[in-house]
Design a protein around this motif. Structure first.
Motif, PDB file in Angstrom:
ATOM      1  N   SER A 288       0.849  -1.184   0.000  1.00 59.49           N
ATOM      2  CA  SER A 288       0.000   0.000   0.000  1.00 59.49           C
ATOM      3  C   SER A 288       0.888   1.237   0.000  1.00 59.49           C
ATOM      4  O   SER A 288       2.068   1.171   0.359  1.00 59.49           O
ATOM      5  N   ARG A 289       0.331   2.354  -0.411  1.00 65.04           N
ATOM      6  CA  ARG A 289       1.054   3.619  -0.342  1.00 65.04           C
ATOM      7  C   ARG A 289       0.985   4.236   1.044  1.00 65.04           C
ATOM      8  O   ARG A 289       1.566   5.299   1.283  1.00 65.04           O
ATOM      9  N   ASP A 290       0.294   3.595   1.941  1.00 64.69           N
ATOM     10  CA  ASP A 290       0.171   4.055   3.325  1.00 64.69           C
ATOM     11  C   ASP A 290       1.541   3.933   3.998  1.00 64.69           C
ATOM     12  O   ASP A 290       2.076   2.834   4.136  1.00 64.69           O
ATOM     13  N   THR A 291       2.104   5.059   4.412  1.00 67.50           N
ATOM     14  CA  THR A 291       3.426   5.053   5.050  1.00 67.50           C
ATOM     15  C   THR A 291       3.353   5.205   6.560  1.00 67.50           C
ATOM     16  O   THR A 291       4.383   5.279   7.223  1.00 67.50           O
ATOM     17  N   SER A 293       1.378   3.100   8.542  1.00 67.37           N
ATOM     18  CA  SER A 293       0.823   1.873   9.104  1.00 67.37           C
ATOM     19  C   SER A 293       1.876   0.776   9.064  1.00 67.37           C
ATOM     20  O   SER A 293       2.823   0.828   8.274  1.00 67.37           O
ATOM     21  N   SER A 311      -1.914  -5.864   9.950  1.00 66.84           N
ATOM     22  CA  SER A 311      -1.719  -4.416   9.777  1.00 66.84           C
ATOM     23  C   SER A 311      -2.691  -3.640  10.648  1.00 66.84           C
ATOM     24  O   SER A 311      -3.772  -4.127  10.994  1.00 66.84           O
ATOM     25  N   MET A 313      -3.625  -0.667   9.399  1.00 63.65           N
ATOM     26  CA  MET A 313      -4.018   0.333   8.410  1.00 63.65           C
ATOM     27  C   MET A 313      -5.495   0.698   8.579  1.00 63.65           C
ATOM     28  O   MET A 313      -6.284  -0.083   9.130  1.00 63.65           O
ATOM     29  N   PRO A 314      -5.889   1.904   8.146  1.00 63.62           N
ATOM     30  CA  PRO A 314      -7.287   2.335   8.287  1.00 63.62           C
ATOM     31  C   PRO A 314      -8.237   1.380   7.560  1.00 63.62           C
ATOM     32  O   PRO A 314      -7.881   0.748   6.564  1.00 63.62           O
TER      33      PRO A 314
END
Length: 697
Positions: A288-291, A293, A311, A313-314
């Motif tokens: 993911s591009r989530d940096t 999490s 994870s 992540m949201p």
């Protein structure tokens, strides 16, 4: 006069003492502030061990009269100890906070959770009641209260699991997340923070060295070797752990935790490729591009199509959740949350799979016996997950996680910090005695080697339709159910298909069915072994029927194939005679095949006599080391051998073979159009491509 002088001196000394005390108090206050600031910085970076050290030092430097600050520091210490699973220290720190009147409902909830980890179920029950009074609507408290109330009885009830601590793998530090590998489960990879791990520094998160991947191997007598760190680019001075292999065993997914002194670094999943028997440097897998999490604890589904992971992540249910992404050509896309009932507002971690498709994971959000408990998620007929709790002793009051299985058997290894006062993890073995039936097969090229690139499809009359992963040695293994008829079809590019059938009967003990899948190559002559003729004649002998019937079966399974059926002789006798004899023998084989239903226009009989001496393939050199690959058994070659080897070479030349000519027989009409147009495949959400096999054919 003397007395006055004495009083004057005493007064001066008192002033010096008071000044020293004042300075000491001021310095102590400054030291406390520095410790608190350092602790807050470490906490922000996720370095919980270092943060706890600073908060503890500040606590010890704080006057007992400053009850508020001591209570606040106790809470900070407790939070850090809780995060690194040091439950005994966490319990003491939470009780200190309560003693200093700095507690609230959350304090009692966290104290209850850590008491559960220590197996103090009665005390945990009391703390959950206090927490419930303060936070009646808070998620997890009612469930924790229920779990504390029945944990002792569940532990006493037990289960049939047999659990043993495996000291051969364990060190005086942390050892966890084992993973069995190898065609015979003869290798065990796991994470360890022992002294032999790379790097000299200690982790600010755990207080021990950063983890590395270690390997232990089992010899032929079943003895495990002392673990050694993997000597390649895989291990670095950063944290590497929780290994998981791809279905073909060529890629290793790991959790990697890089460090930075200035800002938090979140856990990431990295992948290492194996080449020349060594694991290369791991590179980050872009999930993911989530940096902001964490991505950790990778696991590959048995079919190799999905990567499961943990994870925060949201979009999750709260805490840590289990997610998955589809693996496509080395890339990933579209992370999916597994949702309920697997994920909860608590933490779900360490997914892994038993080869039969059951998902195992660890959670502190489903109740249990304390800490992380192992749960089994099985897919029911409604295509939804249904959870099972395997009970004690697989689960304990501590954190239990990181399962790995020895083939299809319900045995293997896992990790747990049960009974360790420091909260450090160790590796245990487990076994659940059970009756299971399995099929094990090998896919290989006729006259050649194993075919790890092959695919095996298994269809059962109970609705089973699966694609089975083939290992590096060309083998596969799958659990099968009694009372079911199965058809297994092996395919590989450049080869003909091969089909086998089995019927599974009920048994009173575990049983393994073994099958062979020799695939004929499309571009090389294929020996028809065990074809026998009367001496100097073309008459087929009765013992040839088994091999000929297998050829009939092969042609039935590959109805679009035409073959050249060739017979060969040694060099003894005239060329003309040998050619006539070999032609009659090839005709005899064709006559047998047509009598058993194979269309005559699919068969081309050719007698070559001694015109085409055998060319040696590599596999045959293992049986006859005096031969080399690509040797041609000509008369000149054979006459240079000793007498015994000459006879062997002549026997190799006296052979019957077939060669594939076409693979499109019967597929086109007179106008050159396909007789049966392919039907468009229906779109499916999660199912693999299906193959249809007629169970009655």
């Amino acid at each position: 006069m003397k007395h006055l002088r004495f009083r004057h001196i005493l007064h001066r000394r008192q002033k010096h003492v008071l000044l020293a005390i004042g300075i000491a108090v001021m310095l102590a206050a400054c030291g406390v502030d520095r410790n608190i600031k350092k602790g807050e910085k470490f906490l922000a970076l996720g370095e919980y061990y270092d943060a706890a050290v600073q908060f503890k030092t500040a606590y010890q430097r704080t006057s007992p009269k400053d009850r508020r600050q001591r209570g606040e520091l106790s809470l900070k210490m407790a939070d850090c100890y809780d995060r690194i699973s040091s439950s005994q220290r966490a319990v003491a720190a939470y009780r200190n906070a309560i003693r200093y009147k700095q507690d609230n409902g959350e304090t009692h909830r966290k104290l209850a959770e850590n008491l559960m980890k220590n197996g103090s179920y009665a005390e945990a029950l009391k703390e959950y009641h206090i927490a419930l009074d303060s936070l009646p609507d808070a998620p997890g408290i009612a469930q924790g209260l229920q779990a504390a109330g029945k944990a002792a009885a569940e532990k006493a009830h037990g289960s049939k699991y047999i659990v043993k601590r495996m000291d051969v793998f364990n060190s005086r530090r942390q050892d966890y997340s084992p993973m069995l590998a190898g065609d015979k489960s003869e290798q065990l990879y796991f994470t360890s923070t022992r002294n032999e791990a790379k790097g000299d520094g200690l982790s600010g998160i755990t207080g021990v060295k950063a983890g590395d991947i270690f390997l232990s191997e089992k010899d032929e007598k079943g003895k495990w070797s002392p673990p050694k760190a993997i000597e390649s680019g895989l291990n670095t001075e950063a944290d590497e752990g929780t290994p998981a292999l791809s279905a073909d065993g060529r890629e290793m997914y790991i959790t990697q935790c890089l460090t930075d002194p200035s800002y938090p670094r979140y856990a990431q999943i990295a992948v290492s490729n194996r080449s020349d028997a060594a694991w290369g440097k791991a590179t980050k897998l872009e999930i993911s591009r989530d940096t902001l999490s964490s991505f950790a604890h990778p696991a590959v589904s048995p079919d190799g199509n999905w990567l499961y992971f943990t994870s925060d992540m949201p979009g999750g249910k709260g805490g840590l959740d289990i997610w998955r992404v589809r693996l496509t050509g080395g890339t990933t896309g579209g992370a999916e949350n597994l949702g309920e009932p697997v994920n909860t507002p608590g933490d779900e971690e360490f997914p892994t799979f038993r080869p039969n498709g059951d998902l195992y994971f660890s959670s502190n959000g489903h109740g249990g016996l304390g800490g992380l408990d192992i749960y089994i998620a099985k897919v029911g007929s409604d295509r939804r997950y249904h959870l099972e709790h395997p009970g004690y002793p697989l689960n304990s009051q501590g954190d239990d996680f990181g399962m790995t299985f020895e083939g299809l058997h319900n045995r293997g290894f896992f990790s747990s910090n049960r009974g360790d006062g420091r909260g450090w993890d160790h590796i245990y073995s487990f076994e659940l005695p059970e009756i299971i039936q399995t099929v094990k097969g090998w896919v290989y090229e006729r006259d050649g080697y194993e075919l790890p690139a092959a695919q095996v499809f298994m269809v059962g009359d109970d609705g089973t339709n699966r694609k089975l992963a083939v290992k590096g040695d060309g083998s596969f293994e799958q659990e099968i159910q009694p009372g079911v008829n199965y058809v297994l079809l092996a395919t590989c590019s450049g080869h003909l298909n091969h089909k086998e059938e089995i019927r599974v009967s009920p048994v009173e003990a575990s049983r393994e069915y073994t099958l062979q899948f020799p695939l004929a190559g499309l571009h090389v002559p294929v020996l028809i072994d065990n074809i026998f003729y009367d001496f100097d004649k073309a008459t087929l002998r009765p013992e040839s029927e088994k091999a000929l019937n297998e050829l009939v079966k092969l042609l039935d399974e590959n109805p679009n194939v035409t073959i050249e059926l060739s017979a060969h002789t040694d060099y003894i006798g005239s060329a003309e005679y040998n050619k006539r004899l070999s032609q009659r023998r090839a005709d005899a084989v064709v006559a047998y095949l047509t009598a058993h239903g194979i269309a005559r226009d699919r068969l081309t009989p050719v007698g070559y006599g001694k015109e085409r001496p055998k060319k040696i393939r590599k596999k045959l050199t293992e049986k006859y080391p005096w031969l080399k690959e690509n040797d041609v058994l000509t008369e000149d070659f054979i006459r240079k051998l000793d007498k015994e080897k000459q006879e062997t070479a002549n026997q190799l030349n006296r052979r019957t073979e077939f060669t594939v000519l076409r693979t499109t027989y019967g597929m086109f009409d007179e106008k050159g159009n396909l007789k049966q147009q392919p039907k468009p495949k229906a779109k499916k959400d999660d199912a693999d491509d299906e193959i249809i096999i007629d169970l009655n054919s």
